[in-house]
Design an enzyme around this catalytic site. Structure first.
Site, PDB file in Angstrom:
ATOM      1  N   ASP A 238     -14.359   2.401  10.863  1.00  0.00           N
ATOM      2  CA  ASP A 238     -14.808   2.296   9.473  1.00  0.00           C
ATOM      3  C   ASP A 238     -15.120   0.841   9.108  1.00  0.00           C
ATOM      4  O   ASP A 238     -14.701   0.343   8.065  1.00  0.00           O
ATOM      5  CB  ASP A 238     -13.745   2.865   8.532  1.00  0.00           C
ATOM      6  CG  ASP A 238     -14.295   3.119   7.133  1.00  0.00           C
ATOM      7  OD1 ASP A 238     -15.537   3.271   7.007  1.00  0.00           O
ATOM      8  OD2 ASP A 238     -13.512   3.160   6.174  1.00  0.00           O
TER       9      ASP A 238
ATOM     10  N   LYS B 187       0.849  -1.189   0.000  1.00  0.00           N
ATOM     11  CA  LYS B 187       0.000   0.000   0.000  1.00  0.00           C
ATOM     12  C   LYS B 187       0.888   1.244   0.000  1.00  0.00           C
ATOM     13  O   LYS B 187       1.697   1.451   0.902  1.00  0.00           O
ATOM     14  CB  LYS B 187      -0.911  -0.001   1.232  1.00  0.00           C
ATOM     15  CG  LYS B 187      -1.945   1.113   1.245  1.00  0.00           C
ATOM     16  CD  LYS B 187      -2.930   0.942   2.395  1.00  0.00           C
ATOM     17  CE  LYS B 187      -4.002   2.016   2.363  1.00  0.00           C
ATOM     18  NZ  LYS B 187      -4.996   1.841   3.463  1.00  0.00           N
TER      19      LYS B 187
END
Length: 771
Positions: A152, A52
């Protein structure tokens, strides 16, 4: 007019695959506001890593958030949180670049991809719901134990890792919004995806870890039903305002009626794939997780939140699923380890009105659980999706009792108005429910088929038992018949010899009568057994012939299931075509005639197949009753034959004892015969222990009367004694082999000896007394 040649479009040359130090970029896994996640694979070792990278131009606040995510991920180690890895040296960023985050690669995609599959339109299967909830709960509780709020939670942030053996593990990812709890365990920043956002986060209020409970509850509701709980087709601002005004603590969903009226409810709506005990418990759990006010959400708790303890009790629940083959109804019962199968049958009797004595439970293998055994026989560890037990009535099955699953209301409206033009959202719902109904109908028939197959396998087991028993009684009777024939031949020989020497006066009418009665009894019993064996063999053969037809029946194969599967696939094709409609075409209204034809075809085919399978089941039940009626009769005959064999052995032994007694008494009448050739006074010598009481008595009395005479004539009768010794030895051998023919014995010495001297009357009296 001048015409220009048509230009030839050259194909775009493929872009070279990035490669750094033996690592090759495989593909892009995802992208977001912070950056991109790419999959890298090592050319030689095939090792993979999900890398990432964030955008370099992030503002200072987001740069700090990125560094926090990398720091948090490196500190975590849990089975249900994606594991951070060291960035391979060739892939490390430059010194002035923000750090990269290397993670394990989860090849199964994310939960959103799973929920988007057509088969999950009305929710995931029970076993999958259990796994998702257990794994996500474990990951969330772990984060909270590390004083981290995810903030989230949503299907896109849960990925699937496929382990060896096919097991799927769900893991939390994307902690970009995660935050360490401060000393007061209260935060105030606005983060997260709006559709799964807790009310206090949406309103930018101060919050705690309970925001994860709201998101988790919303996610679980979607896994169960296929849609979010509160007005899923409206934007978050709309549904927050609408729900906030009216929601009570027990409400777990809000929905819009066809009239446009909005209602709130406290139940999990059908259709779904959960059994009733789980539905009831998840409703209570969701009421705890989806409370509007954060106070009390999750149930509180000192060391551990109540919601996690309650969830453990739900997921660890042992449930037995019983399919009633008469009605097609599925009964699900939570059971305890020490509960018996009989107690389960009592519960079934109360709910089905079928008495326990009429119930017959079967596994898919055709075997039945032990009623006195533990109910754990009927429960399998979670991991199998069809751990059903099938319930039959031992005596009959009635097609009229079968309960067909009703069509969803939306589908009924579609069928009633097939030419009505509908907007895309309405057609998508009616098509999705139509596919679900066709798929469920095929699955329900598949379970009926498995129950029918279990009945067939059970019948085949009984048939196999019957065949073995018939062979066993035939073999046992052959053995008995041979022994009886040998015994009868020996008896006839003895009776002939007895008749030949009866002129000498050695007779016993009592013994002879006993032999004749034994002869008649053995002949009668042999005839009875022979008739019984022939009757059972004939009945077994007739049943074997009847059993051939059900095994050859089309219902013994899977063709019918495939027919319903094909209809479900047609519904799936239409549903997928609708979902793939280009966005610009979704504004047009369309009718639903094609799907209506498929649904009606499904209902028609279902009715025919259910009727056929019940006709098939009725034949199986009737055959099973015939076999079960025959089995105890065969077993009784087998037991009778075994008893007759024992009795025959007793007859043989009795006959040998008669002969032995006869010989002993005769020998005692021979002058000069003495049990003690050494000249000991036998008047003081007790009779031998091996003699029967009657024989011992006769011998003792006679020896006292004839001792002196026997001493005088000892030499004269030495030959008789020697021949008696041989005869006695032969008689003892007869007792060791019950079916040795006595015809081989030579009885002439008795007649010779008795012609020399004996008293006819006294001998006859002595024999009668002894026998």
């Amino acid at each position: 007019m001048h015409q220009f040649p048509t230009p030839v479009l050259m194909p775009t040359p493929p872009q070279p695959t990035p490669e750094i130090g033996g690592w090759v970029q495989d593909r892009v896994l995802g992208s977001g506001g912070f950056g991109t996640v790419t999959l890298w694979r090592h050319k030689e070792s095939s090792e993979t890593v999900a890398l990432k990278k964030t955008r370099q131009e992030l503002n200072p606040k987001n740069r700090e958030r990125w560094k926090l995510e990398v720091d948090i991920m490196k500190r975590l180690k849990h089975d249900h949180v994606v594991t951070a890895m060291d960035v391979p040296d060739p892939l490390k960023p430059s010194i002035d670049h923000l750090p990269f985050l290397a993670m394990e690669f989860c090849s199964g995609g994310d939960l959103r991809k799973v929920l988007s599959r057509p088969e999950n339109y009305c929710g995931m299967k029970e076993i999958d719901v259990r796994n998702v909830v257990r794994h996500v709960a474990s990951g969330v509780e772990y984060l909270h134990s590390k004083r981290i709020i995810h903030r989230d939670l949503k299907p896109e942030n849960i990925v699937l890792q496929e382990e060896e053996g096919g097991e799927v593990v769900y893991k939390l990812i994307d902690l970009g919004y995660a935050k360490d709890l401060d000393q007061g365990s209260v935060c105030s920043s606005f983060v997260g995806t709006l559709q799964y956002l807790a009310p206090e986060l949406f309103a930018s209020q101060r919050y705690t870890r309970t925001v994860d409970y709201w998101s988790f509850g919303t996610l679980v509701f979607e896994c169960i039903t296929g849609s979010r709980p509160f007005l899923p087709n409206r934007n978050p601002v709309q549904w927050h305002l609408e729900v906030k005004r009216r929601k009570q603590d027990t409400h777990i969903r809000a929905y819009e009626e066809r009239t446009g009226e909005i209602k709130l409810a406290s139940d999990i709506p059908a259709p779904h794939h959960l059994c009733q005990p789980l539905v009831e418990r998840f409703e209570s759990w969701l009421q705890l997780m989806l409370r509007w006010e954060p106070q009390g959400r999750g149930g509180g708790g000192n060391n551990r939140a109540t919601c996690f303890e309650l969830l453990d009790s739900i997921l660890d629940l042992k449930i037995v699923h019983v399919l009633d083959m008469h009605t097609g109804q599925l009964y699900s019962y939570p059971v305890e380890e020490d509960e018996t199968v009989e107690s389960l049958m009592i519960r079934l009797a109360l709910e089905t009105q079928m008495p326990v004595e009429h119930q017959e439970l079967m596994f898919s293998t055709g075997m039945s659980p032990d009623p006195n055994g533990k109910v754990s026989q009927c429960w399998e560890e979670p991991g199998k999706d069809d751990n059903f037990v099938f319930l039959f009535n031992k005596n009959f099955i009635d097609e009229s009792k079968f309960v067909f699953k009703p069509l969803p209301e939306v589908v009924k409206v579609m069928i009633a108005e097939p030419h009505t033009l509908q907007p895309y959202p309405e057609r998508k719902k009616s098509y999705g429910l139509s596919y679900h109904y066709c798929r469920q109908t095929a699955d329900n028939y598949n379970q009926l088929f498995k129950g029918s197959r279990a009945s067939m396998l059970n019948l085949l087991r009984l048939q196999n038992t019957m065949t073995k028993l018939v062979k066993e009684i035939s073999s046992s009777f052959c053995t008995y018949k041979g022994q009886a024939a040998h015994f009868m031949a020996s008896l006839e020989c003895d009776m002939e010899k007895y008749a030949e020497q009866s002129t000498t006066g050695i007779t016993s009418e009592k013994m002879f009568r006993s032999w004749r009665e034994t002869q008649k009894e053995v002949e009668a019993v042999t005839t009875v057994h022979q008739d019984e064996v022939l009757k059972h063999e004939s009945a077994s053969t007739a049943l074997q012939t009847k059993l051939v037809q059900p095994q050859r029946s089309p219902l013994a194969r899977r063709r019918q299931i495939e027919e319903l599967d094909d209809i479900a696939k047609q519904a799936l094709t239409l549903f997928n075509e609708l979902r793939q409609t280009p966005r610009e075409d979704r504004m047009h209204y369309r009718d639903s005639q094609k799907m209506v034809r498929v649904v009606l075809s499904c209902v028609t085919k279902r009715d025919v197949l259910v009727k056929d399978i019940y006709t098939h089941l009725m034949k199986l039940i009737e055959l099973r009753k015939e076999v079960k009626e025959l089995l105890p009769k065969i077993q009784r005959t087998l037991k009778d034959i075994e008893e007759s064999r024992k009795k025959l052995t007793a007859f043989q032994r009795k006959r040998q004892q008669d002969l032995w007694t006869l010989l002993k008494v005769v020998l005692q009448k021979v002058p000069g015969n003495s049990p003690d050739p050494g000249g000991v006074d036998n008047r003081t010598t007790p009779p031998p222990r091996s003699l029967s009481s009657s024989t011992s008595s006769v011998s003792s009395v006679y020896l006292e009367k004839t001792c002196e005479e026997s001493m005088v004539t000892r030499n004269e009768n030495q030959d008789v004694r020697g021949r008696f010794s041989e005869m006695f030895s032969s008689i003892m051998n007869l007792e060791s082999d019950s079916f040795t023919n006595t015809q081989s014995l030579d009885w002439s010495f008795l007649q010779d000896a008795m012609e020399v001297r004996h008293d006819r009357d006294s001998t006859k009296e002595s024999v009668e007394e002894s026998l």
